[in-house]
Design a protein around this motif. Structure first.
Motif, PDB file in Angstrom:
ATOM      1  N   TRP A  11      -2.550 -10.641   0.123  1.00  0.00           N
ATOM      2  CA  TRP A  11      -3.270 -10.754   1.394  1.00  0.00           C
ATOM      3  C   TRP A  11      -3.014  -9.498   2.194  1.00  0.00           C
ATOM      4  O   TRP A  11      -1.864  -9.097   2.363  1.00  0.00           O
ATOM      5  CB  TRP A  11      -2.780 -11.966   2.185  1.00  0.00           C
ATOM      6  N   VAL A  12      -4.071  -8.870   2.687  1.00  0.00           N
ATOM      7  CA  VAL A  12      -3.943  -7.631   3.448  1.00  0.00           C
ATOM      8  C   VAL A  12      -4.779  -7.697   4.715  1.00  0.00           C
ATOM      9  O   VAL A  12      -5.802  -8.379   4.761  1.00  0.00           O
ATOM     10  CB  VAL A  12      -4.349  -6.402   2.597  1.00  0.00           C
ATOM     11  N   ALA A  13      -4.342  -7.007   5.750  1.00  0.00           N
ATOM     12  CA  ALA A  13      -5.080  -6.966   7.019  1.00  0.00           C
ATOM     13  C   ALA A  13      -6.216  -5.953   6.963  1.00  0.00           C
ATOM     14  O   ALA A  13      -7.283  -6.176   7.526  1.00  0.00           O
ATOM     15  CB  ALA A  13      -4.125  -6.635   8.164  1.00  0.00           C
ATOM     16  N   ASP A  14      -6.002  -4.836   6.296  1.00  0.00           N
ATOM     17  CA  ASP A  14      -6.982  -3.758   6.250  1.00  0.00           C
ATOM     18  C   ASP A  14      -7.086  -3.298   4.792  1.00  0.00           C
ATOM     19  O   ASP A  14      -6.212  -2.600   4.283  1.00  0.00           O
ATOM     20  CB  ASP A  14      -6.528  -2.610   7.154  1.00  0.00           C
ATOM     21  N   GLN A  15      -8.163  -3.700   4.137  1.00  0.00           N
ATOM     22  CA  GLN A  15      -8.303  -3.412   2.711  1.00  0.00           C
ATOM     23  C   GLN A  15      -8.328  -1.911   2.424  1.00  0.00           C
ATOM     24  O   GLN A  15      -7.744  -1.461   1.449  1.00  0.00           O
ATOM     25  CB  GLN A  15      -9.574  -4.063   2.164  1.00  0.00           C
ATOM     26  N   ARG A  16      -8.978  -1.131   3.264  1.00  0.00           N
ATOM     27  CA  ARG A  16      -9.044   0.321   3.034  1.00  0.00           C
ATOM     28  C   ARG A  16      -7.663   0.961   3.176  1.00  0.00           C
ATOM     29  O   ARG A  16      -7.287   1.819   2.391  1.00  0.00           O
ATOM     30  CB  ARG A  16     -10.056   0.970   3.980  1.00  0.00           C
ATOM     31  N   ARG A  17      -6.915   0.534   4.184  1.00  0.00           N
ATOM     32  CA  ARG A  17      -5.554   1.056   4.368  1.00  0.00           C
ATOM     33  C   ARG A  17      -4.680   0.683   3.177  1.00  0.00           C
ATOM     34  O   ARG A  17      -3.926   1.513   2.652  1.00  0.00           O
ATOM     35  CB  ARG A  17      -4.959   0.498   5.667  1.00  0.00           C
ATOM     36  N   SER A  18      -4.785  -0.551   2.721  1.00  0.00           N
ATOM     37  CA  SER A  18      -3.987  -0.998   1.584  1.00  0.00           C
ATOM     38  C   SER A  18      -4.404  -0.284   0.308  1.00  0.00           C
ATOM     39  O   SER A  18      -3.553   0.103  -0.496  1.00  0.00           O
ATOM     40  CB  SER A  18      -4.113  -2.511   1.411  1.00  0.00           C
ATOM     41  N   LEU A  19      -5.692  -0.090   0.126  1.00  0.00           N
ATOM     42  CA  LEU A  19      -6.170   0.637  -1.045  1.00  0.00           C
ATOM     43  C   LEU A  19      -5.605   2.055  -1.045  1.00  0.00           C
ATOM     44  O   LEU A  19      -5.129   2.543  -2.067  1.00  0.00           O
ATOM     45  CB  LEU A  19      -7.700   0.659  -1.070  1.00  0.00           C
ATOM     46  N   HIS A  20      -5.622   2.704   0.110  1.00  0.00           N
ATOM     47  CA  HIS A  20      -5.042   4.053   0.226  1.00  0.00           C
ATOM     48  C   HIS A  20      -3.563   4.035  -0.176  1.00  0.00           C
ATOM     49  O   HIS A  20      -3.099   4.883  -0.929  1.00  0.00           O
ATOM     50  CB  HIS A  20      -5.212   4.583   1.650  1.00  0.00           C
ATOM     51  N   PHE A  21      -2.817   3.054   0.342  1.00  0.00           N
ATOM     52  CA  PHE A  21      -1.388   2.946   0.035  1.00  0.00           C
ATOM     53  C   PHE A  21      -1.160   2.802  -1.469  1.00  0.00           C
ATOM     54  O   PHE A  21      -0.364   3.535  -2.061  1.00  0.00           O
ATOM     55  CB  PHE A  21      -0.783   1.744   0.777  1.00  0.00           C
ATOM     56  N   TYR A  22      -1.844   1.871  -2.097  1.00  0.00           N
ATOM     57  CA  TYR A  22      -1.609   1.612  -3.512  1.00  0.00           C
ATOM     58  C   TYR A  22      -2.106   2.753  -4.400  1.00  0.00           C
ATOM     59  O   TYR A  22      -1.494   3.049  -5.427  1.00  0.00           O
ATOM     60  CB  TYR A  22      -2.222   0.278  -3.935  1.00  0.00           C
ATOM     61  N   GLN A  24      -2.720   6.174  -3.261  1.00  0.00           N
ATOM     62  CA  GLN A  24      -2.125   7.468  -2.918  1.00  0.00           C
ATOM     63  C   GLN A  24      -0.603   7.461  -2.911  1.00  0.00           C
ATOM     64  O   GLN A  24       0.018   8.437  -3.327  1.00  0.00           O
ATOM     65  CB  GLN A  24      -2.650   7.943  -1.558  1.00  0.00           C
ATOM     66  N   VAL A  25       0.014   6.411  -2.402  1.00  0.00           N
ATOM     67  CA  VAL A  25       1.473   6.370  -2.317  1.00  0.00           C
ATOM     68  C   VAL A  25       2.066   5.899  -3.646  1.00  0.00           C
ATOM     69  O   VAL A  25       2.941   6.549  -4.207  1.00  0.00           O
ATOM     70  CB  VAL A  25       1.950   5.479  -1.149  1.00  0.00           C
ATOM     71  N   LEU A  26       1.574   4.769  -4.161  1.00  0.00           N
ATOM     72  CA  LEU A  26       2.111   4.265  -5.424  1.00  0.00           C
ATOM     73  C   LEU A  26       1.518   4.981  -6.630  1.00  0.00           C
ATOM     74  O   LEU A  26       2.130   5.019  -7.679  1.00  0.00           O
ATOM     75  CB  LEU A  26       1.860   2.758  -5.545  1.00  0.00           C
ATOM     76  N   PHE A  91       9.597   6.791 -11.625  1.00  0.00           N
ATOM     77  CA  PHE A  91      10.471   6.180 -10.617  1.00  0.00           C
ATOM     78  C   PHE A  91      10.951   7.247  -9.630  1.00  0.00           C
ATOM     79  O   PHE A  91      10.881   7.059  -8.414  1.00  0.00           O
ATOM     80  CB  PHE A  91      11.657   5.509 -11.323  1.00  0.00           C
ATOM     81  N   ASP A  92      11.405   8.369 -10.162  1.00  0.00           N
ATOM     82  CA  ASP A  92      11.872   9.462  -9.305  1.00  0.00           C
ATOM     83  C   ASP A  92      10.728  10.056  -8.484  1.00  0.00           C
ATOM     84  O   ASP A  92      10.894  10.327  -7.288  1.00  0.00           O
ATOM     85  CB  ASP A  92      12.531  10.549 -10.152  1.00  0.00           C
ATOM     86  N   ALA A  93       9.565  10.233  -9.096  1.00  0.00           N
ATOM     87  CA  ALA A  93       8.409  10.791  -8.387  1.00  0.00           C
ATOM     88  C   ALA A  93       7.935   9.848  -7.288  1.00  0.00           C
ATOM     89  O   ALA A  93       7.520  10.299  -6.207  1.00  0.00           O
ATOM     90  CB  ALA A  93       7.278  11.082  -9.370  1.00  0.00           C
ATOM     91  N   LEU A  94       7.991   8.551  -7.532  1.00  0.00           N
ATOM     92  CA  LEU A  94       7.581   7.579  -6.518  1.00  0.00           C
ATOM     93  C   LEU A  94       8.464   7.687  -5.283  1.00  0.00           C
ATOM     94  O   LEU A  94       7.974   7.643  -4.152  1.00  0.00           O
ATOM     95  CB  LEU A  94       7.639   6.153  -7.079  1.00  0.00           C
ATOM     96  N   GLN A  95       9.756   7.853  -5.465  1.00  0.00           N
ATOM     97  CA  GLN A  95      10.656   7.964  -4.317  1.00  0.00           C
ATOM     98  C   GLN A  95      10.282   9.171  -3.453  1.00  0.00           C
ATOM     99  O   GLN A  95      10.334   9.098  -2.227  1.00  0.00           O
ATOM    100  CB  GLN A  95      12.103   8.034  -4.789  1.00  0.00           C
ATOM    101  N   VAL A  96       9.872  10.254  -4.082  1.00  0.00           N
ATOM    102  CA  VAL A  96       9.429  11.440  -3.345  1.00  0.00           C
ATOM    103  C   VAL A  96       8.152  11.118  -2.571  1.00  0.00           C
ATOM    104  O   VAL A  96       8.035  11.440  -1.384  1.00  0.00           O
ATOM    105  CB  VAL A  96       9.208  12.633  -4.313  1.00  0.00           C
ATOM    106  N   ARG A  97       7.171  10.449  -3.226  1.00  0.00           N
ATOM    107  CA  ARG A  97       5.914  10.107  -2.546  1.00  0.00           C
ATOM    108  C   ARG A  97       6.146   9.145  -1.393  1.00  0.00           C
ATOM    109  O   ARG A  97       5.518   9.270  -0.336  1.00  0.00           O
ATOM    110  CB  ARG A  97       4.907   9.511  -3.532  1.00  0.00           C
ATOM    111  N   LEU A  98       7.048   8.179  -1.576  1.00  0.00           N
ATOM    112  CA  LEU A  98       7.345   7.254  -0.486  1.00  0.00           C
ATOM    113  C   LEU A  98       7.849   8.019   0.729  1.00  0.00           C
ATOM    114  O   LEU A  98       7.396   7.794   1.863  1.00  0.00           O
ATOM    115  CB  LEU A  98       8.375   6.207  -0.933  1.00  0.00           C
TER     116      LEU A  98
END
Length: 139
Positions: A11-22, A24-26, A91-98
């Motif tokens: 469940w998400v409040a803002d689908q576009r924001r969540s899509l960006h997170f998953y 671009q960040v993840l 795993f290491d690259a994700l920590q940098v992106r976070l």
């Protein structure tokens, strides 16, 4: 019996924001994102693996969800967290992106049990809607 996880729904409040997170960040690839942006799909998804996706459903879509699942009260039912396993390099690259995206790691664990045995390390962090993710790697 050969069973695989097909999809999870967040469940998400803002689908576009969540899509960006998953995306671009993840770093997870989007699924049906153009259809979603064009109004032809009610929600976007991201691919976790060849066989598993994560659907990003808006809270305002709650109407009708109980009828869809046939379980009264299933709309917006929370989960504690979900876990993704990746390779050590990812795993290491994700920590940098976070860190680059200002996402604070809220917890860590070592030698923690999971579906593939004992993982040497795991991190926990929230998505933009407070859904908690765990990411780990196995040797």
């Amino acid at each position: 019996m050969d069973v695989r996880l097909d999809h999870l729904v967040c469940w998400v409040a803002d689908q576009r924001r969540s899509l960006h997170f998953y995306e671009q960040v993840l770093g997870l690839p989007g699924v049906r994102t153009e259809e979603f942006r064009d109004g032809k799909a009610a929600f976007p998804s991201v691919r976790i693996s060849a066989e598993t996706i994560l659907d990003l459903i808006a809270y305002d879509a709650l109407k009708g969800v109980d009828e869809h699942t046939g379980v009264k009260g299933s709309s917006g039912h929370p989960i504690n967290h979900f876990c993704l396993s990746v390779g050590k390099e990812d795993f290491d690259a994700l920590q940098v992106r976070l860190k680059q995206h200002g996402v604070e790691i809220s917890g860590t664990a070592t030698n923690i049990f999971g579906a593939q045995g004992i993982a040497p390390e795991a991190i926990y962090f929230p998505d933009p809607d407070g859904n908690v993710l765990e990411v780990r790697y196995y040797d």
